[in-house]
Each structure stands twice: as C-alpha cells, then as structure tokens.
Design a protein around this motif. Sequence first.
Motif, PDB file in Angstrom:
ATOM      1  N   GLN A   1       0.563  -1.112  -0.020  1.00 59.11           N
ATOM      2  CA  GLN A   1       0.093   0.013   0.031  1.00 59.11           C
ATOM      3  C   GLN A   1       0.951   1.344  -0.130  1.00 59.11           C
ATOM      4  O   GLN A   1       0.666   2.323  -0.692  1.00 59.11           O
ATOM      5  N   ILE A   2       1.969   1.370   0.868  1.00 59.99           N
ATOM      6  CA  ILE A   2       2.992   2.345   0.805  1.00 59.99           C
ATOM      7  C   ILE A   2       3.411   2.544  -0.633  1.00 59.99           C
ATOM      8  O   ILE A   2       3.367   3.763  -0.995  1.00 59.99           O
ATOM      9  N   ALA A   3       3.856   1.536  -1.346  1.00 61.96           N
ATOM     10  CA  ALA A   3       4.347   1.661  -2.618  1.00 61.96           C
ATOM     11  C   ALA A   3       3.160   2.225  -3.589  1.00 61.96           C
ATOM     12  O   ALA A   3       3.549   3.137  -4.232  1.00 61.96           O
ATOM     13  N   LEU A   4       1.900   1.726  -3.360  1.00 60.63           N
ATOM     14  CA  LEU A   4       0.739   2.561  -4.388  1.00 60.63           C
ATOM     15  C   LEU A   4       0.866   3.961  -3.924  1.00 60.63           C
ATOM     16  O   LEU A   4       0.570   4.788  -5.089  1.00 60.63           O
ATOM     17  N   SER A   5       0.697   4.249  -2.813  1.00 59.52           N
ATOM     18  CA  SER A   5       0.423   5.723  -2.443  1.00 59.52           C
ATOM     19  C   SER A   5       1.476   6.613  -2.932  1.00 59.52           C
ATOM     20  O   SER A   5       1.359   7.588  -3.390  1.00 59.52           O
ATOM     21  N   THR A   6       2.753   6.116  -2.838  1.00 63.01           N
ATOM     22  CA  THR A   6       3.983   6.732  -3.363  1.00 63.01           C
ATOM     23  C   THR A   6       4.113   6.836  -5.028  1.00 63.01           C
ATOM     24  O   THR A   6       4.205   7.934  -5.402  1.00 63.01           O
ATOM     25  N   ALA A   7       3.716   5.954  -5.314  1.00 64.99           N
ATOM     26  CA  ALA A   7       3.541   6.098  -6.887  1.00 64.99           C
ATOM     27  C   ALA A   7       2.554   6.994  -7.441  1.00 64.99           C
ATOM     28  O   ALA A   7       2.678   7.935  -8.378  1.00 64.99           O
ATOM     29  N   ASP A   8       1.294   6.908  -6.751  1.00 65.38           N
ATOM     30  CA  ASP A   8       0.269   8.022  -6.917  1.00 65.38           C
ATOM     31  C   ASP A   8       0.640   9.456  -6.717  1.00 65.38           C
ATOM     32  O   ASP A   8       0.549   9.978  -7.611  1.00 65.38           O
ATOM     33  N   LEU A   9       1.605   9.556  -5.608  1.00 61.54           N
ATOM     34  CA  LEU A   9       1.828  10.884  -5.262  1.00 61.54           C
ATOM     35  C   LEU A   9       2.892  11.231  -6.269  1.00 61.54           C
ATOM     36  O   LEU A   9       2.886  12.397  -6.799  1.00 61.54           O
ATOM     37  N   GLY A  10       3.770  10.327  -6.589  1.00 68.35           N
ATOM     38  CA  GLY A  10       4.990  10.574  -7.673  1.00 68.35           C
ATOM     39  C   GLY A  10       4.160  11.148  -9.236  1.00 68.35           C
ATOM     40  O   GLY A  10       4.721  12.243  -9.824  1.00 68.35           O
ATOM     41  N   ARG A  11       3.087  10.512  -9.414  1.00 69.92           N
ATOM     42  CA  ARG A  11       2.346  10.824 -11.021  1.00 69.92           C
ATOM     43  C   ARG A  11       1.949  12.064 -10.972  1.00 69.92           C
ATOM     44  O   ARG A  11       2.119  12.954 -11.858  1.00 69.92           O
ATOM     45  N   LYS A  12       1.106  12.331  -9.427  1.00 75.91           N
ATOM     46  CA  LYS A  12       0.727  13.611  -9.391  1.00 75.91           C
ATOM     47  C   LYS A  12       1.409  14.899  -9.326  1.00 75.91           C
ATOM     48  O   LYS A  12       0.885  15.938  -9.820  1.00 75.91           O
ATOM     49  N   VAL A  13       2.288  14.808  -8.326  1.00 77.76           N
ATOM     50  CA  VAL A  13       3.039  15.903  -8.052  1.00 77.76           C
ATOM     51  C   VAL A  13       4.041  16.030  -9.011  1.00 77.76           C
ATOM     52  O   VAL A  13       4.478  17.246  -9.445  1.00 77.76           O
ATOM     53  N   LEU A  14       5.002  15.087  -9.437  1.00 78.63           N
ATOM     54  CA  LEU A  14       6.051  15.258 -10.445  1.00 78.63           C
ATOM     55  C   LEU A  14       5.647  15.121 -11.898  1.00 78.63           C
ATOM     56  O   LEU A  14       6.556  15.037 -12.461  1.00 78.63           O
ATOM     57  N   GLY A  15       4.593  14.260 -11.877  1.00 79.51           N
ATOM     58  CA  GLY A  15       4.201  13.888 -13.527  1.00 79.51           C
ATOM     59  C   GLY A  15       5.136  12.892 -13.903  1.00 79.51           C
ATOM     60  O   GLY A  15       5.486  12.612 -15.045  1.00 79.51           O
ATOM     61  N   ILE A  16       5.715  12.021 -13.012  1.00 78.32           N
ATOM     62  CA  ILE A  16       6.629  10.902 -13.357  1.00 78.32           C
ATOM     63  C   ILE A  16       5.864   9.689 -13.698  1.00 78.32           C
ATOM     64  O   ILE A  16       4.855   9.368 -13.429  1.00 78.32           O
ATOM     65  N   THR A  17       6.492   8.719 -14.325  1.00 79.17           N
ATOM     66  CA  THR A  17       5.926   7.466 -14.510  1.00 79.17           C
ATOM     67  C   THR A  17       6.743   6.503 -13.433  1.00 79.17           C
ATOM     68  O   THR A  17       7.847   6.339 -13.582  1.00 79.17           O
ATOM     69  N   PRO A  18       6.119   6.092 -12.566  1.00 78.44           N
ATOM     70  CA  PRO A  18       6.479   5.381 -11.357  1.00 78.44           C
ATOM     71  C   PRO A  18       7.319   3.889 -11.813  1.00 78.44           C
ATOM     72  O   PRO A  18       6.704   3.502 -12.717  1.00 78.44           O
ATOM     73  N   LYS A  19       8.480   3.811 -11.227  1.00 78.50           N
ATOM     74  CA  LYS A  19       9.152   2.772 -11.384  1.00 78.50           C
ATOM     75  C   LYS A  19       9.653   2.407  -9.987  1.00 78.50           C
ATOM     76  O   LYS A  19      10.666   2.914  -9.411  1.00 78.50           O
ATOM     77  N   VAL A  20       9.026   1.086  -9.357  1.00 77.56           N
ATOM     78  CA  VAL A  20       9.256   0.950  -8.043  1.00 77.56           C
ATOM     79  C   VAL A  20      10.359  -0.089  -7.406  1.00 77.56           C
ATOM     80  O   VAL A  20      10.098  -1.287  -8.413  1.00 77.56           O
ATOM     81  N   ALA A  21      11.211   0.175  -6.889  1.00 78.96           N
ATOM     82  CA  ALA A  21      12.128  -1.025  -6.483  1.00 78.96           C
ATOM     83  C   ALA A  21      11.768  -1.368  -5.026  1.00 78.96           C
ATOM     84  O   ALA A  21      11.890  -0.386  -4.235  1.00 78.96           O
ATOM     85  N   MET A  22      11.423  -2.608  -4.782  1.00 77.97           N
ATOM     86  CA  MET A  22      11.219  -3.011  -3.345  1.00 77.97           C
ATOM     87  C   MET A  22      12.694  -3.616  -2.836  1.00 77.97           C
ATOM     88  O   MET A  22      13.063  -4.564  -3.279  1.00 77.97           O
ATOM     89  N   LEU A  23      13.034  -2.658  -1.936  1.00 79.86           N
ATOM     90  CA  LEU A  23      14.402  -3.198  -1.694  1.00 79.86           C
ATOM     91  C   LEU A  23      14.699  -3.761  -0.426  1.00 79.86           C
ATOM     92  O   LEU A  23      13.758  -3.887   0.664  1.00 79.86           O
ATOM     93  N   SER A  24      15.766  -4.590  -0.362  1.00 81.58           N
ATOM     94  CA  SER A  24      16.369  -5.474   0.672  1.00 81.58           C
ATOM     95  C   SER A  24      17.708  -5.635   0.668  1.00 81.58           C
ATOM     96  O   SER A  24      18.620  -4.722  -0.181  1.00 81.58           O
ATOM     97  N   TYR A  25      18.459  -6.337   1.315  1.00 80.75           N
ATOM     98  CA  TYR A  25      19.742  -6.860   0.995  1.00 80.75           C
ATOM     99  C   TYR A  25      20.126  -7.880   0.117  1.00 80.75           C
ATOM    100  O   TYR A  25      21.350  -8.552   0.047  1.00 80.75           O
ATOM    101  N   SER A  26      19.235  -8.339  -0.595  1.00 81.10           N
ATOM    102  CA  SER A  26      19.344  -9.312  -1.554  1.00 81.10           C
ATOM    103  C   SER A  26      18.709  -9.034  -2.869  1.00 81.10           C
ATOM    104  O   SER A  26      17.573  -8.273  -2.901  1.00 81.10           O
ATOM    105  N   THR A  27      19.267  -9.414  -3.860  1.00 82.40           N
ATOM    106  CA  THR A  27      18.746  -9.270  -5.487  1.00 82.40           C
ATOM    107  C   THR A  27      18.212 -10.542  -5.935  1.00 82.40           C
ATOM    108  O   THR A  27      18.993 -11.357  -6.354  1.00 82.40           O
ATOM    109  N   LYS A  28      16.755 -10.568  -6.017  1.00 84.43           N
ATOM    110  CA  LYS A  28      16.270 -11.805  -6.419  1.00 84.43           C
ATOM    111  C   LYS A  28      17.013 -13.169  -6.187  1.00 84.43           C
ATOM    112  O   LYS A  28      17.616 -13.951  -6.926  1.00 84.43           O
TER     113      LYS A  28
END
Length: 317
Positions: A165-192
């Motif tokens: 949900q945090i990711a969705l809200s942030t993507a929405d804010l990015g679109r509306k405030v900055l006009g960006i196309t969101p590209k979301v990275a879910m971060l950790s200490y591991s890659t796939k």
Amino acid sequence: MDAIALIREKAKKQSKTIVLPEGHDPRVRKAAEFIQQEGIAKVILLEKGKLDPKKIEEYTELYYQLRQHKGIAREEAQQTVLNPVFYGAMLVRQGLADGFVAGADTTTSDVAKAGLYCLGVDRRIATISSCFIMTVPDCPYGEGGTFLFADCGIIPDPTTRQLAQIALSTADLGRKVLGITPKVAMLSYSTKGSASGRFIERIREATAMLHEMAPDLAVDGELQVDAAIVPDVARHKNPGSPIQGDANILLFPNLEAGNIAYKLVERLSKGRALGPLLMGLVKPCSDLSRGCSWEDVADCTAVTAIRCQYEVEGEGI
Ligand SMILES: CC(C)(COP(=O)(O)OP(=O)(O)OC[C@H]1O[C@@H](n2cnc3c(N)ncnc32)[C@H](O)[C@@H]1OP(=O)(O)O)[C@@H](O)C(=O)NCCC(=O)NCCS
Ligand SMILES: CC(=O)OP(=O)(O)O
C-alpha cells in the motif's frame, strides 16, 4: 525545469490555503514570507497563545466528540486543541484551510497524531504512511537525480500489505506531484534470491501483492539498492528486470532503513529531502524534520498545495 522549480510553479496555479502552525520558529516565519511573496500558497501562520478563543472552544468540543471513544476528558481535549498543530489540523478539518505543514519543532509522531485524530484515515487507502521527494545534485540516477523514498517517517515495521500500500500511495503521489511514470524498487539486502531469510521473504510477498493490486505498475523486488538504480549493476545482477536499474521510487523494508537512508542521502549529497509527506489521510498534510531548512518548509508547503487539487477532485491524495 528541475523538480523544485516545477513543484513551486505547479503550486502557484492552485492558490491553496495552507496552515503553518509553528509560527514561533524563525524558519517557518521566513518560509511563510517567501511562500506569500512568490504566490506559492496563502498561509495561515499560527502561534501558541495567539489562537482564537472562540475557535478553541468550538474545536475543544469537536475534538472531545472525535476522541470520546478513547475515553478522553474535556480538559485533555482543551489542552490538545491549545497546541497549534492540533488547532491547525482542526482548521483543515473545518474547511478553513486546505492542508497543513508542521514538524519543524514537533515530533513526527505528534504531527501524525494531529492528522490521524483530527482529519482521519482515507478509507480508500486505509494505511497512513509517508514519503520523501529527494533531489540529489549531479546524479544521473532516478528521474535525473529525483527520487521518492518511502516509508521514512511513519510505520516502524510494515506488514506485507502495508508495504504494498505504501508503494501504491507513493507511486500515486509521484504521478500527481512530479508527473513521473513510477518505477518501484522493493528494497532489501538481496537481489532476486542472492541471499535468503525471513526479511527477504517478506519483501518478495509484498512485491507479489503489489503486482496483484496494480498489474500495470512497473515494479521489481527484492532488490539491493545498487541493482535498483544503477543500470550497469542491474544488467549484471538482475538481467531481464522490468525496471532495469532505473527505479525512481525506493521502497524501504522498514522505518529504520528508510529514515537512516533519507538522512544520509540528504546530508552526504547536499541534496534536498521534502517530507515526510503524509499519505492516507483524508486531507493533504506534511510533516517536516526538526532539522529542516526554511526552504524545506516552503517546498513541503508547495507539494501540499499541489496535492490539495486532487483532494478537491475526489481522486484521493
Ligand atoms: C502514526 C502514529 C503516530 C500512530 O500512533 P498511535 O495513535 O499511538 O497509534 P495507535 O496504535 O494508538 O492507533 C490509533 C488508531 O490509529 C490507527 N492507526 C495507527 N497507525 C496507523 C496507520 N499507519 N495507518 C492507519 N491507521 C493507523 C489504529 O489502527 C488505531 O485505530 P482505532 O482507534 O480505530 O483502533 C505512530 O505509528 C507513530 O508514532 N509512528 C512513528 C513515527 C515516528 O516516531 N517517526 C520517527 C521518524 S520520522
Ligand atoms: C522525519 C524525521 O526524521 O523527523 P525528525 O528529524 O524531526 O525526527
């Protein structure tokens, strides 16, 4: 136009009224002057001991009604409303202002409580969280050095659903405030799958949930931050990634990681950190760090003014 200039220009078109409740703070006073001079918003500047006694009476009763189910006494309601941050939130609730920005001299927890208790939760979103707009000078990554970081302010240990949900809200804010196309990275200490453990599993689950909730959103996880923002590293560690090392939204696994990361990036890069922009409340508002500059107060006000437009249009914020 850089992100800060864009935000100020967009805000000027809205002509919204924003409450700044910490008028005793010189940074807030300086920001208020700048905001009004530049036409970024109309400002209601509050100061402890200088609040309208009639409104104190009215808001005491209202706050008492709102919090009665928690067993508060009238005396406690009055003490709360005498705090300009809560009084300011009540002005927003009552439609006398469009949003509020506080936190230069108030903890995040108290600012969030003013939002949560006086304005309430947007039922469409259900999760109150926060994000920062980060701008990093001379940085080729993200959106020309601009990123959104979340959650760096509110939820200490988010569940998988809250992370999605945090990711969705942030993507929405990015679109509306900055006009960006969101590209979301879910971060950790591991890659796939390069490491394993329960923390990583949680990020994988949150990523899968996010895919289900928003199939059209560009998202990848779990990712280390280099694989998220550096295309060369992404090619090596995670070929075939849908975001290919070009993330502009960094979703941190918990508040410790997020809060430490945003402050490090801000201070070491001499960049800007606008926020924590509160998400999931019924009206737009923003917290600040107590370490903020007067420019941060002004630009968080500009972001809040932009978000007010979407609230008016019933699109959520
Ligand atoms: C947001 C925050 C202020 C809520 O604190 P709180 O009011 O004590 O929280 P409670 O657990 O008592 O919950 C009160 C109500 O709000 C709801 N709530 C709390 N956090 C919520 C969230 N993130 N989203 C949605 N609802 C939330 C609870 O479900 C509860 O609802 P109910 O009254 O219907 O039962 C708290 O999470 C906080 O302080 N966060 C950390 C902020 C911080 O210290 N940051 C430091 C770095 S910036
Ligand atoms: C967001 C945040 O970390 O706020 P503060 O620096 O005031 O604790």
